[in-house]
Write a protein that holds these residues in place. Sequence first.
Motif, PDB file in Angstrom:
ATOM      1  N   MET A  90       4.790   1.228   2.831  1.00 21.84           N
ATOM      2  CA  MET A  90       4.417   0.296   3.892  1.00 21.84           C
ATOM      3  C   MET A  90       3.491   1.009   4.877  1.00 21.84           C
ATOM      4  SD  MET A  90       5.747  -2.638   3.373  1.00 21.84           S
ATOM      5  CE  MET A  90       5.632  -3.378   4.980  1.00 21.84           C
ATOM      6  N   PRO A  91       2.591   0.289   5.506  1.00 19.68           N
ATOM      7  CA  PRO A  91       1.708   0.904   6.481  1.00 19.68           C
ATOM      8  C   PRO A  91       2.493   1.343   7.672  1.00 19.68           C
ATOM      9  CG  PRO A  91       1.428  -1.460   6.507  1.00 19.68           C
ATOM     10  CD  PRO A  91       2.319  -1.163   5.378  1.00 19.68           C
ATOM     11  N   SER A  92       1.966   2.344   8.384  1.00 19.05           N
ATOM     12  CA  SER A  92       2.618   2.847   9.567  1.00 19.05           C
ATOM     13  C   SER A  92       2.653   1.823  10.672  1.00 19.05           C
ATOM     14  CB  SER A  92       1.910   4.121  10.047  1.00 19.05           C
ATOM     15  OG  SER A  92       0.549   3.865  10.304  1.00 19.05           O
ATOM     16  N   SER A  93       1.734   0.887  10.704  1.00 22.15           N
ATOM     17  CA  SER A  93       1.752  -0.244  11.639  1.00 22.15           C
ATOM     18  C   SER A  93       1.161  -1.430  10.922  1.00 22.15           C
ATOM     19  CB  SER A  93       0.952   0.086  12.914  1.00 22.15           C
ATOM     20  OG  SER A  93      -0.422   0.171  12.611  1.00 22.15           O
ATOM     21  N   SER A  94       1.317  -2.587  11.540  1.00 27.37           N
ATOM     22  CA  SER A  94       0.862  -3.821  10.887  1.00 27.37           C
ATOM     23  C   SER A  94      -0.635  -3.992  10.947  1.00 27.37           C
ATOM     24  CB  SER A  94       1.541  -5.036  11.537  1.00 27.37           C
ATOM     25  OG  SER A  94       1.209  -5.089  12.922  1.00 27.37           O
ATOM     26  N   THR A  95      -1.347  -3.164  11.702  1.00 28.11           N
ATOM     27  CA  THR A  95      -2.796  -3.358  11.883  1.00 28.11           C
ATOM     28  C   THR A  95      -3.616  -2.146  11.516  1.00 28.11           C
ATOM     29  OG1 THR A  95      -2.608  -2.690  14.212  1.00 28.11           O
ATOM     30  CG2 THR A  95      -2.426  -5.041  13.700  1.00 28.11           C
ATOM     31  N   SER A  96      -3.045  -1.117  10.935  1.00 24.53           N
ATOM     32  CA  SER A  96      -3.842   0.057  10.575  1.00 24.53           C
ATOM     33  C   SER A  96      -3.257   0.716   9.335  1.00 24.53           C
ATOM     34  CB  SER A  96      -3.884   1.058  11.731  1.00 24.53           C
ATOM     35  OG  SER A  96      -2.590   1.560  12.002  1.00 24.53           O
ATOM     36  N   PHE A  97      -4.164   1.381   8.593  1.00 24.76           N
ATOM     37  CA  PHE A  97      -3.756   2.102   7.387  1.00 24.76           C
ATOM     38  C   PHE A  97      -4.366   3.490   7.435  1.00 24.76           C
ATOM     39  CE2 PHE A  97      -3.488  -2.317   6.082  1.00 24.76           C
ATOM     40  CZ  PHE A  97      -2.294  -2.361   5.369  1.00 24.76           C
ATOM     41  N   SER A  98      -3.578   4.460   6.981  1.00 23.55           N
ATOM     42  CA  SER A  98      -4.117   5.804   6.812  1.00 23.55           C
ATOM     43  C   SER A  98      -4.753   5.892   5.426  1.00 23.55           C
ATOM     44  CB  SER A  98      -3.001   6.848   6.949  1.00 23.55           C
ATOM     45  OG  SER A  98      -2.055   6.705   5.894  1.00 23.55           O
ATOM     46  N   LEU A  99      -5.538   6.915   5.212  1.00 23.80           N
ATOM     47  CA  LEU A  99      -6.180   7.097   3.921  1.00 23.80           C
ATOM     48  C   LEU A  99      -5.124   7.273   2.828  1.00 23.80           C
ATOM     49  CD1 LEU A  99      -8.731   7.469   2.238  1.00 23.80           C
ATOM     50  CD2 LEU A  99      -8.701   9.907   2.863  1.00 23.80           C
ATOM     51  N   LYS A 100      -4.041   7.968   3.141  1.00 19.63           N
ATOM     52  CA  LYS A 100      -2.963   8.172   2.163  1.00 19.63           C
ATOM     53  C   LYS A 100      -2.338   6.847   1.755  1.00 19.63           C
ATOM     54  CE  LYS A 100       1.396  10.636   1.488  1.00 19.63           C
ATOM     55  NZ  LYS A 100       2.411  11.552   2.084  1.00 19.63           N
ATOM     56  N   GLU A 101      -2.113   5.969   2.732  1.00 17.29           N
ATOM     57  CA  GLU A 101      -1.511   4.666   2.447  1.00 17.29           C
ATOM     58  C   GLU A 101      -2.461   3.807   1.615  1.00 17.29           C
ATOM     59  OE1 GLU A 101       1.263   4.262   6.465  1.00 17.29           O
ATOM     60  OE2 GLU A 101      -0.813   3.546   6.449  1.00 17.29           O
ATOM     61  N   LEU A 102      -3.744   3.914   1.889  1.00 17.21           N
ATOM     62  CA  LEU A 102      -4.714   3.157   1.104  1.00 17.21           C
ATOM     63  C   LEU A 102      -4.762   3.650  -0.335  1.00 17.21           C
ATOM     64  CD1 LEU A 102      -7.721   2.723   3.572  1.00 17.21           C
ATOM     65  CD2 LEU A 102      -6.064   0.997   2.862  1.00 17.21           C
ATOM     66  N   LYS A 103      -4.668   4.958  -0.506  1.00 19.23           N
ATOM     67  CA  LYS A 103      -4.682   5.499  -1.862  1.00 19.23           C
ATOM     68  C   LYS A 103      -3.462   5.037  -2.645  1.00 19.23           C
ATOM     69  CE  LYS A 103      -7.478   9.630  -1.072  1.00 19.23           C
ATOM     70  NZ  LYS A 103      -7.500  11.115  -1.093  1.00 19.23           N
ATOM     71  N   GLU A 104      -2.350   4.868  -1.948  1.00 17.92           N
ATOM     72  CA  GLU A 104      -1.146   4.376  -2.622  1.00 17.92           C
ATOM     73  C   GLU A 104      -1.329   2.939  -3.089  1.00 17.92           C
ATOM     74  OE1 GLU A 104       1.982   4.891   0.175  1.00 17.92           O
ATOM     75  OE2 GLU A 104       2.134   7.078  -0.093  1.00 17.92           O
ATOM     76  N   LYS A 105      -2.160   2.172  -2.379  1.00 22.71           N
ATOM     77  CA  LYS A 105      -2.407   0.778  -2.749  1.00 22.71           C
ATOM     78  C   LYS A 105      -3.597   0.631  -3.695  1.00 22.71           C
ATOM     79  CE  LYS A 105      -0.512  -1.402   1.394  1.00 22.71           C
ATOM     80  NZ  LYS A 105       0.306  -2.401   0.679  1.00 22.71           N
ATOM     81  N   PHE A 106      -4.314   1.686  -3.903  1.00 23.99           N
ATOM     82  CA  PHE A 106      -5.521   1.656  -4.716  1.00 23.99           C
ATOM     83  C   PHE A 106      -5.191   2.075  -6.148  1.00 23.99           C
ATOM     84  CE2 PHE A 106      -9.594   3.723  -6.086  1.00 23.99           C
ATOM     85  CZ  PHE A 106     -10.328   2.552  -6.148  1.00 23.99           C
ATOM     86  N   GLU A 107      -5.486   1.190  -7.083  1.00 24.18           N
ATOM     87  CA  GLU A 107      -5.176   1.461  -8.491  1.00 24.18           C
ATOM     88  C   GLU A 107      -6.194   0.782  -9.386  1.00 24.18           C
ATOM     89  OE1 GLU A 107      -1.446   1.085 -11.674  1.00 24.18           O
ATOM     90  OE2 GLU A 107      -1.254   0.315  -9.644  1.00 24.18           O
ATOM     91  N   ASP A 108      -6.777   1.589 -10.282  1.00 25.95           N
ATOM     92  CA  ASP A 108      -7.762   1.075 -11.257  1.00 25.95           C
ATOM     93  C   ASP A 108      -8.895   0.300 -10.565  1.00 25.95           C
ATOM     94  OD1 ASP A 108      -6.305   2.172 -13.319  1.00 25.95           O
ATOM     95  OD2 ASP A 108      -5.102   0.341 -13.601  1.00 25.95           O
ATOM     96  N   GLY A 109      -9.384   0.813  -9.429  1.00 28.63           N
ATOM     97  CA  GLY A 109     -10.514   0.186  -8.718  1.00 28.63           C
ATOM     98  C   GLY A 109     -10.129  -1.025  -7.900  1.00 28.63           C
ATOM     99  N   GLU A 110      -8.812  -1.346  -7.830  1.00 26.04           N
ATOM    100  CA  GLU A 110      -8.364  -2.517  -7.078  1.00 26.04           C
ATOM    101  C   GLU A 110      -7.560  -2.080  -5.855  1.00 26.04           C
ATOM    102  OE1 GLU A 110      -6.253  -5.165  -9.600  1.00 26.04           O
ATOM    103  OE2 GLU A 110      -7.914  -5.450 -11.005  1.00 26.04           O
ATOM    104  N   LEU A 111      -7.859  -2.739  -4.706  1.00 26.91           N
ATOM    105  CA  LEU A 111      -7.144  -2.437  -3.473  1.00 26.91           C
ATOM    106  C   LEU A 111      -6.578  -3.737  -2.911  1.00 26.91           C
ATOM    107  CD1 LEU A 111      -6.355  -0.398  -1.265  1.00 26.91           C
ATOM    108  CD2 LEU A 111      -8.546  -0.900  -0.144  1.00 26.91           C
ATOM    109  N   ASP A 112      -5.260  -3.771  -2.716  1.00 28.01           N
ATOM    110  CA  ASP A 112      -4.570  -4.966  -2.251  1.00 28.01           C
ATOM    111  C   ASP A 112      -4.096  -4.754  -0.811  1.00 28.01           C
ATOM    112  OD1 ASP A 112      -3.215  -7.269  -1.822  1.00 28.01           O
ATOM    113  OD2 ASP A 112      -1.773  -7.011  -3.465  1.00 28.01           O
ATOM    114  N   LEU A 113      -4.759  -5.468   0.152  1.00 24.44           N
ATOM    115  CA  LEU A 113      -4.368  -5.421   1.561  1.00 24.44           C
ATOM    116  C   LEU A 113      -3.931  -6.801   2.044  1.00 24.44           C
ATOM    117  CD1 LEU A 113      -7.222  -3.150   3.032  1.00 24.44           C
ATOM    118  CD2 LEU A 113      -4.932  -2.469   2.286  1.00 24.44           C
ATOM    119  N   SER A 114      -3.470  -7.607   1.143  1.00 25.26           N
ATOM    120  CA  SER A 114      -3.018  -8.953   1.511  1.00 25.26           C
ATOM    121  C   SER A 114      -1.694  -8.895   2.275  1.00 25.26           C
ATOM    122  CB  SER A 114      -2.851  -9.806   0.258  1.00 25.26           C
ATOM    123  OG  SER A 114      -1.844  -9.259  -0.587  1.00 25.26           O
TER     124      SER A 114
END
Length: 313
Positions: A1-25
């Motif tokens: 989960m993101p550290s806050s509801s309105t921001s993401f760290s690079l590490k958190e984004l990498k966790e959501k990034f897979e096979d060229g797809e990024l899900d921030l819904s």
Amino acid sequence: MPSSSTSFSLKELKEKFEDGELDLSLSSLTGDDIPLKQLKQLKKIQSLDLSNNVISSLPVELCSTLPHLIKLDLSKNLLTALPGNIGELKNLKSLDLLGNRLTTLPESFGDLSSLVWLDVRDNPLSAAILKEAGDCLDDRQCKACAIRVVGLMSSVHVHREKIRVEERANQEAEAKAKAEEEKAERKRQKQLEKERRRQEYLLQRQHKPESEGQNITSISAGDCKDGGTVDSPKTTTERKSSGGFGSVLMLIFLFAIFTAALVYAAYYYCENDSKPPLPICRTPVTLAVRDYINNNVKPLIAALTNGFHRTAD
């Protein structure tokens, strides 16, 4: 989960990034919360899901940050407009805009030449766009929607660009006409100024003889008060001419006397045998003058002297 509801760290984004797809819904993101800096560090994002957030506008930098984007899901947001440079997403094939508040699409939408799937349902778009979009109830209709809407916006862009070109041409023509009018007005003002100066010069020429006459009259009146007389310009000129002529006559008279004295002195010297003769006494001119004096002048003087003596007796 993101550290806050309105921001993401690079590490958190990498966790959501897979096979060229990024899900921030479903992340309660607004347009300002989209992590552009972190997204830029993720290499070659091909699919981005921003659905079910509270995004009302997208940052312009998003399109230049994700040049390799193929699929973009913006459904179920609060979008009122798309970025004007959305046409930079040349590789975009699928765009989901379901359930937003879009009233129109940017002109650059017509530059999405790779777009093959589009859903614009549940948006208060113009009647022309909705008509081209159709119902989009299945995959086939959404593909047709993409082709027709992109074609429509491309035509709109061409039409509006033509209008802008015409407006620029009209503005340039108006500016040129205005410049010509200003140039003609400056030329007219110069001509008026030239004519004004010419009229002033003519008036001065007309008033000049009158002022000279007034000066002469005033001088005459002033001299008459003292009991004197004033010569007219014509009389003054005549006096100057007569004075000059008298001077010339005087010079001629003096020259004649001087010449006669020289001749007599030369004659007297040459007739005096007691003095040594000079070479000038032997010249033909001197001899001719001596003969003329002996044969004509002396007899004339003797006759005048005898006549004077007889008259005296």
